[in-house]
Design a protein around this motif. Structure first.
Motif, PDB file in Angstrom:
ATOM      1  N   ASP A  56       0.836  -1.203   0.000  1.00 33.08           N
ATOM      2  CA  ASP A  56       0.000   0.000   0.000  1.00 33.08           C
ATOM      3  C   ASP A  56       0.871   1.252   0.000  1.00 33.08           C
ATOM      4  OD1 ASP A  56      -2.493   1.400   0.135  1.00 33.08           O
ATOM      5  OD2 ASP A  56      -2.119   1.750   2.273  1.00 33.08           O
ATOM      6  N   ALA A  57       1.904   1.249   0.827  1.00 37.41           N
ATOM      7  CA  ALA A  57       2.814   2.394   0.890  1.00 37.41           C
ATOM      8  C   ALA A  57       3.535   2.575  -0.446  1.00 37.41           C
ATOM      9  CB  ALA A  57       3.829   2.206   2.010  1.00 37.41           C
ATOM     10  N   SER A  59       2.457   1.750  -3.433  1.00 35.46           N
ATOM     11  CA  SER A  59       1.539   2.298  -4.436  1.00 35.46           C
ATOM     12  C   SER A  59       1.269   3.781  -4.174  1.00 35.46           C
ATOM     13  CB  SER A  59       0.233   1.498  -4.478  1.00 35.46           C
ATOM     14  OG  SER A  59      -0.498   1.674  -3.291  1.00 35.46           O
ATOM     15  N   LYS A  60       1.194   4.182  -2.892  1.00 36.68           N
ATOM     16  CA  LYS A  60       0.991   5.596  -2.578  1.00 36.68           C
ATOM     17  C   LYS A  60       2.203   6.426  -2.991  1.00 36.68           C
ATOM     18  CE  LYS A  60      -2.307   5.051   1.178  1.00 36.68           C
ATOM     19  NZ  LYS A  60      -2.544   5.193   2.614  1.00 36.68           N
ATOM     20  N   ALA A  63       2.107   6.807  -6.733  1.00 38.20           N
ATOM     21  CA  ALA A  63       1.086   7.775  -7.141  1.00 38.20           C
ATOM     22  C   ALA A  63       1.543   9.201  -6.843  1.00 38.20           C
ATOM     23  CB  ALA A  63      -0.237   7.480  -6.436  1.00 38.20           C
ATOM     24  N   THR A  64       2.162   9.401  -5.685  1.00 36.10           N
ATOM     25  CA  THR A  64       2.656  10.739  -5.321  1.00 36.10           C
ATOM     26  C   THR A  64       3.764  11.165  -6.273  1.00 36.10           C
ATOM     27  OG1 THR A  64       2.108  10.335  -3.005  1.00 36.10           O
ATOM     28  CG2 THR A  64       3.680  12.090  -3.459  1.00 36.10           C
TER      29      THR A  64
END
Length: 107
Positions: A56-57, A59-60, A63-64
């Motif tokens: 999850d981290a 992918s974040k 995205a950022t």
């Protein structure tokens, strides 16, 4: 009690003690195995939660990164367009910024 009777009683007590010790050892070993099995289940669950959180981290962060890259490209495009449309104003802004920066660095 005769010596032979005493000896057989002692042997019987020793055998019973050994049997009790073996039984107790097996009971403790079983408890330890069960505890290790429970621990393994909890460790596997924790490992999966950590892997999920890491994914999850990741992918974040991705995205950022993409968002920052897009905004940076947009800022460059806007700046280029402004310089193309207003070359003298851009030159004045650059000159003023240079004076301010050099005066700050001299201090």
């Amino acid at each position: 009690m005769s010596p032979s009777t005493q000896s057989s009683v002692n042997k019987s007590d020793k055998e019973e003690t050994r049997a009790n010790q073996a039984s107790e050892t097996e009971r403790v070993a079983k408890m330890i195995h069960e505890a290790i099995d429970r621990l393994a289940v909890h460790a596997a669950e924790a490992e999966q939660r950590i892997k999920d959180a890491a994914a999850d981290a990741q992918s974040k962060v991705h995205a950022t990164k993409q968002n920052a890259k897009a905004k940076g490209s947009e800022a460059v495009t806007v700046t280029e367009n402004y310089v193309d449309q207003h070359p003298w104003a851009a030159l004045g802004i650059a000159f003023g910024a240079g004076i301010i920066i050099s005066s700050l660095l001299r201090r």
